[in-house]
Design a protein around this motif. Structure first.
Motif, PDB file in Angstrom:
ATOM      1  N   ARG A 178       0.810  -1.265  -0.095  1.00 45.25           N
ATOM      2  CA  ARG A 178      -0.083   0.026   0.041  1.00 45.25           C
ATOM      3  C   ARG A 178       0.740   1.263   0.160  1.00 45.25           C
ATOM      4  NH1 ARG A 178      -1.542   3.189   3.442  1.00 45.25           N
ATOM      5  NH2 ARG A 178      -0.539   2.349   5.471  1.00 45.25           N
TER       6      ARG A 178
ATOM      7  N   LYS B 276       2.933   1.631  -3.317  1.00 46.24           N
ATOM      8  CA  LYS B 276       2.224   1.423  -4.411  1.00 46.24           C
ATOM      9  C   LYS B 276       2.728   0.436  -5.323  1.00 46.24           C
ATOM     10  CE  LYS B 276       0.496   6.235  -4.289  1.00 46.24           C
ATOM     11  NZ  LYS B 276       0.602   6.336  -2.911  1.00 46.24           N
TER      12      LYS B 276
ATOM     13  N   ASP C  85       1.133  -2.602  -6.318  1.00 50.28           N
ATOM     14  CA  ASP C  85       0.027  -2.840  -6.794  1.00 50.28           C
ATOM     15  C   ASP C  85      -0.395  -2.300  -7.918  1.00 50.28           C
ATOM     16  OD1 ASP C  85      -0.957  -0.921  -5.185  1.00 50.28           O
ATOM     17  OD2 ASP C  85      -2.620  -1.936  -4.464  1.00 50.28           O
ATOM     18  N   THR C  86       0.068  -1.346  -8.258  1.00 50.22           N
ATOM     19  CA  THR C  86      -0.064  -0.773  -9.722  1.00 50.22           C
ATOM     20  C   THR C  86       0.868  -1.244 -10.801  1.00 50.22           C
ATOM     21  OG1 THR C  86       1.466   1.161  -9.265  1.00 50.22           O
ATOM     22  CG2 THR C  86      -0.634   1.632  -8.165  1.00 50.22           C
ATOM     23  N   PRO C  87       0.607  -0.814 -12.079  1.00 49.38           N
ATOM     24  CA  PRO C  87       1.309  -1.353 -13.167  1.00 49.38           C
ATOM     25  C   PRO C  87       2.672  -0.747 -13.061  1.00 49.38           C
ATOM     26  CG  PRO C  87      -0.894  -0.906 -14.103  1.00 49.38           C
ATOM     27  CD  PRO C  87      -1.025  -0.513 -12.693  1.00 49.38           C
TER      28      PRO C  87
ATOM     29  N   LYS D 168       4.293   5.669 -15.644  1.00 52.47           N
ATOM     30  CA  LYS D 168       4.331   6.655 -14.705  1.00 52.47           C
ATOM     31  C   LYS D 168       3.732   7.914 -15.201  1.00 52.47           C
ATOM     32  CE  LYS D 168       6.188   6.311 -10.670  1.00 52.47           C
ATOM     33  NZ  LYS D 168       5.433   6.271  -9.401  1.00 52.47           N
TER      34      LYS D 168
ATOM     35  N   TYR E  69      -0.353   6.657 -16.792  1.00 47.13           N
ATOM     36  CA  TYR E  69      -1.412   5.815 -16.096  1.00 47.13           C
ATOM     37  C   TYR E  69      -2.108   6.642 -15.121  1.00 47.13           C
ATOM     38  CZ  TYR E  69      -3.062   2.243 -13.051  1.00 47.13           C
ATOM     39  OH  TYR E  69      -4.094   1.361 -12.397  1.00 47.13           O
ATOM     40  N   ARG E  70      -3.548   6.422 -15.396  1.00 45.75           N
ATOM     41  CA  ARG E  70      -4.443   7.211 -14.545  1.00 45.75           C
ATOM     42  C   ARG E  70      -5.156   6.107 -13.687  1.00 45.75           C
ATOM     43  NH1 ARG E  70      -2.729  11.721 -16.090  1.00 45.75           N
ATOM     44  NH2 ARG E  70      -3.387  12.874 -18.190  1.00 45.75           N
ATOM     45  N   ARG E  71      -5.549   6.678 -12.482  1.00 44.43           N
ATOM     46  CA  ARG E  71      -6.364   5.844 -11.506  1.00 44.43           C
ATOM     47  C   ARG E  71      -7.820   5.820 -11.745  1.00 44.43           C
ATOM     48  NH1 ARG E  71      -4.201   4.137  -6.077  1.00 44.43           N
ATOM     49  NH2 ARG E  71      -2.669   2.746  -6.530  1.00 44.43           N
TER      50      ARG E  71
END
Length: 105
Positions: free
Chosen positions: A22, A25, A27-29, A100, A103-105
């Motif tokens: 967490r 981060k 767990d993000t691509p 980086k 990428y958008r959440r």
């Protein structure tokens, strides 16, 4: 007593893993590609150091006629390993920066 100690350590590791994922981060691509970039960079570093050691091993005692082919094939194998590791490293760095940036959440 051992079972309780092992169970407590397992819970501690579970929550430590959750917090690391967490906080950093992972767990993000982009986080995943960052991990791959770091691992491939370390592998590339190890391969480069092995190549330098191979050059010193082959150069210090003068190469006799029977060892020429062994030096040739070892340098060819090193070149293939290093180029593949460098290709993976560069591709992972490029993908990391692209993820980086876009990428958008």
């Amino acid at each position: 007593m051992w079972h309780r100690w092992i169970r407590n350590m397992g819970m501690d590791f579970f929550w430590m893993k959750k917090e690391l994922i967490r906080r950093w981060k992972m767990d993000t691509p982009a986080g995943f590609m960052g991990i791959i970039a770091m691992i491939s960079g370390l592998i590339l570093l190890v391969i480069m150091v092995q190549g330098i050691a191979e050059v010193f091993r082959g150069a210090i005692p003068w190469v006799a006629g029977s060892k020429v082919s062994a030096i040739y094939w070892s340098s060819l194998g090193y070149a293939l390993k290093a180029s593949l590791a460098f290709l993976v490293f560069c591709a992972s760095i490029i993908l990391f920066f692209l993820l980086k940036l876009f990428y958008r959440r």
